[in-house]
Write a protein that holds these residues in place. Structure first.
Motif, PDB file in Angstrom:
ATOM      1  N   GLY A  51       0.795  -1.223   0.000  1.00 50.21           N
ATOM      2  CA  GLY A  51       0.000   0.000   0.000  1.00 50.21           C
ATOM      3  C   GLY A  51       0.833   1.281   0.000  1.00 50.21           C
ATOM      4  O   GLY A  51       0.376   2.307  -0.488  1.00 50.21           O
ATOM      5  N   ASP A  97      -3.909  -8.072  -2.841  1.00 47.72           N
ATOM      6  CA  ASP A  97      -3.376  -6.854  -3.444  1.00 47.72           C
ATOM      7  C   ASP A  97      -4.048  -6.570  -4.791  1.00 47.72           C
ATOM      8  O   ASP A  97      -4.317  -5.418  -5.144  1.00 47.72           O
ATOM      9  N   SER A 101      -7.330  -4.979  -4.101  1.00 47.07           N
ATOM     10  CA  SER A 101      -7.149  -3.587  -3.694  1.00 47.07           C
ATOM     11  C   SER A 101      -6.864  -2.721  -4.922  1.00 47.07           C
ATOM     12  O   SER A 101      -7.367  -1.612  -5.068  1.00 47.07           O
ATOM     13  N   ASP A 102      -6.081  -3.251  -5.868  1.00 44.32           N
ATOM     14  CA  ASP A 102      -5.795  -2.546  -7.119  1.00 44.32           C
ATOM     15  C   ASP A 102      -7.063  -2.389  -7.959  1.00 44.32           C
ATOM     16  O   ASP A 102      -7.322  -1.324  -8.529  1.00 44.32           O
ATOM     17  N   ALA A 119     -10.118  -2.300  -6.844  1.00 42.88           N
ATOM     18  CA  ALA A 119     -10.999  -1.343  -6.164  1.00 42.88           C
ATOM     19  C   ALA A 119     -10.609   0.088  -6.523  1.00 42.88           C
ATOM     20  O   ALA A 119     -11.461   0.937  -6.776  1.00 42.88           O
ATOM     21  N   GLU A 120      -9.260   0.344  -6.582  1.00 42.10           N
ATOM     22  CA  GLU A 120      -8.787   1.683  -6.958  1.00 42.10           C
ATOM     23  C   GLU A 120      -9.229   2.060  -8.361  1.00 42.10           C
ATOM     24  O   GLU A 120      -9.401   3.232  -8.675  1.00 42.10           O
ATOM     25  N   ALA A 179     -10.852  -9.248   1.801  1.00 46.55           N
ATOM     26  CA  ALA A 179     -10.460  -8.341   0.715  1.00 46.55           C
ATOM     27  C   ALA A 179     -11.572  -8.208  -0.319  1.00 46.55           C
ATOM     28  O   ALA A 179     -11.815  -7.127  -0.860  1.00 46.55           O
ATOM     29  N   ARG A 212     -14.256  -5.934   0.983  1.00 43.19           N
ATOM     30  CA  ARG A 212     -13.784  -4.553   0.918  1.00 43.19           C
ATOM     31  C   ARG A 212     -13.918  -4.022  -0.508  1.00 43.19           C
ATOM     32  O   ARG A 212     -14.335  -2.887  -0.731  1.00 43.19           O
ATOM     33  N   PHE A 213     -13.577  -4.863  -1.482  1.00 43.30           N
ATOM     34  CA  PHE A 213     -13.706  -4.476  -2.884  1.00 43.30           C
ATOM     35  C   PHE A 213     -15.160  -4.108  -3.223  1.00 43.30           C
ATOM     36  O   PHE A 213     -15.431  -3.074  -3.834  1.00 43.30           O
TER      37      PHE A 213
END
Lengths: 202, 202
Positions: free
Chosen positions: B9, B69, B72-73, B75-76, B127, B130-131
């Motif tokens: 992160g 990860d 998380s990518d 989601a961004e 994760a 969260r997404f």
């Protein structure tokens, strides 16, 4: 090897073959629920079911073979549709049944495991589609009777209505992680009914 | 090992660390889409991404670390919400976006792989939740504006409405196998809007 031994579908009910199948599928379901598809091992299934390893390998061949037969067994045990006299009553009964299955410690994890298996195995995916076909067809009369009663428009698609009841509950299980409680079941049924009443599924 | 190297992160954008991450996540996504979570191998990822094996193992540790990860990518990179001026317009745009993602050859299989990973791995599941949180939150203003315009009742829950749009499309992908086409997207949006209009999601 005779056909009766080799084909899971063509079995004398109550015979030794049926008892072997029952024991193997129970253990396979337990292990799937506990460890997932990636760790399903036929030797371990045979040992825990107290069935000869050769029999298990000959009849089910591989983990996919076990998942396929398990799904066919689960389809046979699909619960009959409700008949409460109203579409909302029937859809709520259906939603509660799905919610109960998905939140049951063993069943919920078992469904996650077979759905995971279907994402990476074409034969398991086909068996999973067939399982949902049986479920959706079994409950179609609830929508057909609602059409007869004039609750929803002529031409409403039963499969679309019933999919709409299940979908939000599966989405909670597999994607959002939101809790699958009685309120979620009631909302799923009401949303599907309101959409059907408005003519969305014709 | 410095913190900058170790924590996915906290990375200088555009630096070597960011380039390494981009290459590794692209390859991890490709391999997940192609072979599924069960076959995701860090040594293979390192080789295909042309990154040192030690770096990959140190930073992502295991297949779950890569999936976390990657989510998380993803989601961004969530696409901004629509603003068409009507709830049906916005929900249809959302449904089409979901349908496009799930039917894209790489993306569709990638989603199946991460959902499968989440069924058997608690950290991957967290994760994934969260997404979807990010996705559902990003589109909440569409429902908030519909409340302001008086299209749906005060107190309508944006997350419930947006989940109702996605759910039938995910159910087709993961359970029924019914095709995810433009008609399915339109029906998902209309059903969610009709249910919301009727006050189902308050």
């Amino acid at each position: 090897m005779n056909l009766d031994e080799a084909t899971p579908g063509s079995i004398r009910p109550g015979g030794r073959t049926a008892r072997v199948r029952e024991a193997v599928l129970r253990v396979a379901g337990d292990l799937l629920a506990e460890h997932g598809f990636a760790h399903l091992d036929l030797t371990e299934v045979a040992a825990a079911a107290e069935v000869g390893k050769t029999t298990v390998y000959r009849r089910w061949r591989n983990p996919t073979g076990l998942v396929i037969d398990l799904l066919s067994d689960m389809a046979e045990q699909s619960l009959p549709h409700a008949d409460t006299g109203s579409l909302l009553g029937d859809l709520t009964a259906n939603a509660r049944l799905v919610a109960k299955t998905l939140t049951d410690p063993r069943q919920g994890r078992l469904f996650q495991a077979v759905i995971a298996a279907a994402t990476c195995d074409e034969a398991a995916a086909t068996a999973l589609r067939r399982f949902y076909d049986v479920r959706l067809t079994e409950w179609a009369p609830c929508v057909e009777r609602a059409i007869e009663r004039g609750e929803v428009p002529e031409g409403t698609d039963p499969r679309a209505v019933l999919s709409a009841v299940s979908a939000p509950l599966y989405y909670r299980l597999l994607a959002s992680g939101d809790s699958i409680d009685d309120a979620a079941a009631a909302t799923a049924a009401t949303a599907a009914m309101n959409a059907a009443t408005a003519g969305t599924f014709t």
